[in-house]
Design a protein around this motif. Sequence first.
Motif, PDB file in Angstrom:
ATOM      1  N   ALA A   1       6.646  -7.565 -10.658  1.00 27.49           N
ATOM      2  CA  ALA A   1       5.583  -6.984  -9.839  1.00 27.49           C
ATOM      3  C   ALA A   1       5.228  -7.926  -8.707  1.00 27.49           C
ATOM      4  N   VAL A   2       5.011  -7.357  -7.537  1.00 26.27           N
ATOM      5  CA  VAL A   2       4.532  -8.157  -6.404  1.00 26.27           C
ATOM      6  C   VAL A   2       3.242  -7.506  -5.906  1.00 26.27           C
ATOM      7  N   THR A   3       2.360  -8.293  -5.309  1.00 29.49           N
ATOM      8  CA  THR A   3       1.140  -7.700  -4.764  1.00 29.49           C
ATOM      9  C   THR A   3       1.417  -7.258  -3.325  1.00 29.49           C
ATOM     10  N   GLU A   4       0.591  -6.341  -2.876  1.00 33.58           N
ATOM     11  CA  GLU A   4       0.711  -5.879  -1.494  1.00 33.58           C
ATOM     12  C   GLU A   4       0.558  -7.069  -0.537  1.00 33.58           C
ATOM     13  N   GLY A   5      -0.356  -7.990  -0.909  1.00 34.08           N
ATOM     14  CA  GLY A   5      -0.612  -9.159  -0.064  1.00 34.08           C
ATOM     15  C   GLY A   5       0.633  -9.998   0.175  1.00 34.08           C
ATOM     16  N   ILE A   6       1.470 -10.154  -0.872  1.00 29.44           N
ATOM     17  CA  ILE A   6       2.640 -11.033  -0.741  1.00 29.44           C
ATOM     18  C   ILE A   6       3.691 -10.400   0.175  1.00 29.44           C
TER      19      ILE A   6
ATOM     20  N   ALA B   1      10.115 -23.059  -1.497  1.00 30.03           N
ATOM     21  CA  ALA B   1       9.078 -24.055  -1.157  1.00 30.03           C
ATOM     22  C   ALA B   1       8.148 -23.483  -0.092  1.00 30.03           C
ATOM     23  N   SER B   2       8.733 -22.863   0.912  1.00 31.94           N
ATOM     24  CA  SER B   2       7.940 -22.311   2.007  1.00 31.94           C
ATOM     25  C   SER B   2       7.084 -21.137   1.507  1.00 31.94           C
ATOM     26  N   ALA B   3       7.648 -20.292   0.627  1.00 31.70           N
ATOM     27  CA  ALA B   3       6.893 -19.165   0.061  1.00 31.70           C
ATOM     28  C   ALA B   3       5.717 -19.688  -0.760  1.00 31.70           C
ATOM     29  N   LEU B   4       5.961 -20.719  -1.566  1.00 36.38           N
ATOM     30  CA  LEU B   4       4.892 -21.253  -2.430  1.00 36.38           C
ATOM     31  C   LEU B   4       3.727 -21.781  -1.594  1.00 36.38           C
ATOM     32  N   LYS B   5       4.046 -22.442  -0.488  1.00 38.03           N
ATOM     33  CA  LYS B   5       2.979 -22.964   0.376  1.00 38.03           C
ATOM     34  C   LYS B   5       2.116 -21.816   0.912  1.00 38.03           C
ATOM     35  N   LYS B   6       2.789 -20.773   1.390  1.00 41.10           N
ATOM     36  CA  LYS B   6       2.052 -19.619   1.941  1.00 41.10           C
ATOM     37  C   LYS B   6       1.215 -18.938   0.861  1.00 41.10           C
ATOM     38  N   ILE B   7       1.827 -18.767  -0.314  1.00 40.75           N
ATOM     39  CA  ILE B   7       1.124 -18.091  -1.416  1.00 40.75           C
ATOM     40  C   ILE B   7      -0.104 -18.900  -1.819  1.00 40.75           C
ATOM     41  N   HIS B   8       0.066 -20.225  -1.930  1.00 42.38           N
ATOM     42  CA  HIS B   8      -1.018 -21.085  -2.387  1.00 42.38           C
ATOM     43  C   HIS B   8      -2.215 -20.991  -1.435  1.00 42.38           C
ATOM     44  N   LEU B   9      -1.901 -20.993  -0.154  1.00 46.20           N
ATOM     45  CA  LEU B   9      -2.954 -20.888   0.859  1.00 46.20           C
ATOM     46  C   LEU B   9      -3.676 -19.548   0.729  1.00 46.20           C
ATOM     47  N   GLY B  10      -2.879 -18.485   0.574  1.00 41.80           N
ATOM     48  CA  GLY B  10      -3.446 -17.135   0.466  1.00 41.80           C
ATOM     49  C   GLY B  10      -4.289 -16.959  -0.781  1.00 41.80           C
TER      50      GLY B  10
ATOM     51  N   VAL C   1       4.320  -2.550  -7.675  1.00 40.42           N
ATOM     52  CA  VAL C   1       3.535  -3.178  -6.613  1.00 40.42           C
ATOM     53  C   VAL C   1       2.061  -3.026  -6.979  1.00 40.42           C
ATOM     54  N   SER C   2       1.324  -4.145  -6.842  1.00 40.49           N
ATOM     55  CA  SER C   2      -0.112  -4.119  -7.115  1.00 40.49           C
ATOM     56  C   SER C   2      -0.847  -4.033  -5.778  1.00 40.49           C
ATOM     57  N   PRO C   3      -1.900  -3.209  -5.699  1.00 38.27           N
ATOM     58  CA  PRO C   3      -2.606  -3.040  -4.417  1.00 38.27           C
ATOM     59  C   PRO C   3      -3.440  -4.259  -4.015  1.00 38.27           C
ATOM     60  N   THR C   4      -3.372  -5.339  -4.782  1.00 31.14           N
ATOM     61  CA  THR C   4      -4.178  -6.535  -4.504  1.00 31.14           C
ATOM     62  C   THR C   4      -3.762  -7.201  -3.195  1.00 31.14           C
ATOM     63  N   MET C   5      -4.754  -7.638  -2.422  1.00 30.38           N
ATOM     64  CA  MET C   5      -4.425  -8.306  -1.160  1.00 30.38           C
ATOM     65  C   MET C   5      -4.078  -9.780  -1.365  1.00 30.38           C
ATOM     66  N   GLN C   6      -4.483 -10.352  -2.506  1.00 30.72           N
ATOM     67  CA  GLN C   6      -4.090 -11.737  -2.765  1.00 30.72           C
ATOM     68  C   GLN C   6      -2.560 -11.792  -2.898  1.00 30.72           C
ATOM     69  N   PRO C   7      -1.901 -12.749  -2.196  1.00 29.43           N
ATOM     70  CA  PRO C   7      -0.445 -12.833  -2.334  1.00 29.43           C
ATOM     71  C   PRO C   7      -0.071 -13.415  -3.688  1.00 29.43           C
ATOM     72  N   ASN C   8       0.631 -12.650  -4.518  1.00 30.65           N
ATOM     73  CA  ASN C   8       1.061 -13.180  -5.798  1.00 30.65           C
ATOM     74  C   ASN C   8       2.199 -12.320  -6.330  1.00 30.65           C
ATOM     75  N   ALA C   9       2.820 -12.788  -7.403  1.00 31.33           N
ATOM     76  CA  ALA C   9       3.928 -12.056  -8.009  1.00 31.33           C
ATOM     77  C   ALA C   9       3.997 -12.473  -9.461  1.00 31.33           C
ATOM     78  N   PHE C  10       4.502 -11.591 -10.317  1.00 28.19           N
ATOM     79  CA  PHE C  10       4.735 -12.000 -11.701  1.00 28.19           C
ATOM     80  C   PHE C  10       5.855 -11.165 -12.306  1.00 28.19           C
ATOM     81  N   ALA C  11       6.452 -11.708 -13.334  1.00 24.07           N
ATOM     82  CA  ALA C  11       7.465 -10.974 -14.084  1.00 24.07           C
ATOM     83  C   ALA C  11       6.974 -10.909 -15.500  1.00 24.07           C
ATOM     84  N   THR C  12       7.303  -9.832 -16.176  1.00 21.30           N
ATOM     85  CA  THR C  12       6.871  -9.722 -17.553  1.00 21.30           C
ATOM     86  C   THR C  12       7.893  -8.897 -18.314  1.00 21.30           C
TER      87      THR C  12
END
Length: 292
Positions: A113-118, A223-232, A92-103
């Motif tokens: 990894a997911v951010t705290e914001g998401i 689709a709904s998650a992407l809309k929320k993430i994009h806005l955030g 988990v990343s302490p970032t407030m921006q909603p985002n996620a990534f895999a590596t």
Amino acid sequence: MHSHNGLKTAALLGLLTAMILAVGYWLGGSGGLVIAVLISLVMNGVSYFFSDKLALRSMHAQPVSEAEFPQLYQMVRELSQQAGQPMPRLYVSPTMQPNAFATGRNPQHAAVAVTEGITRILDYRELRAVIGHELSHVYNRDILISSVAGALAGIITMLANLAWFLPIGGGDDEDGVNPLAMLMMLILGPLAASIIQMAISRSREFQADASGAQLTNDPLALASALKKIHLGVQQLPLPAEGQLASSAHLMIDNPLRGGGIASLFSTHPPMEERVRRLEAMAANSGPIQYMR
């Protein structure tokens, strides 16, 4: 799992390789070609093996235990088992921006990894859909594909730089080379390579949306998650600097500022188009059909 996007990726990688061969041939098979290829392969080899560490560090992501995030562990374990793949490490990343990534270079060395914001803005279904998308990146070997694309684009850029220093000969032609052609290669070569590299990233995002929605069997939640993430993300863009810029292509939505001409160099397809494809996927009831 192979769809239109897989073919597109293969075609684009082929195009990058062809560009290298063309430039190499034009440089007259000089030793510089070999050096450029080797340097670029070494640089990208390093980033491939350390991709997980670099991305996690750039987002200050910390490993989390099941006791801290039981729901996250539950959904990741359930989806990994369903896909018949090993459990990735969770961060988990302490970032407030909603985002996620895999590596990670393969399912055995994967991290999600997911951010705290998401975790604050998505409900259970939406977060599960995002995890499905991220796991798909791992299963589709996207880190490998983007590393290869990065290596090829890097070689083209390096060759263009070398062309400044190498006496370029067009065989027997005493007049040397056409300066206009030279300029075109030096400027347009690396530019074209970057745009193709971005196009590969975009087709991998569409692929992960489709595979992820298939894995979770819930395209509408994604689709709904992407809309929320994009806005955030638009409300809380991250500064485009240092390590973060180099990891931006891994995120589910581009975390950096930029529009207009920058969209040509975007590693992510337009969010409206991603949402449209997922909604179309949901509308095709029965077995899921891949979009054209």
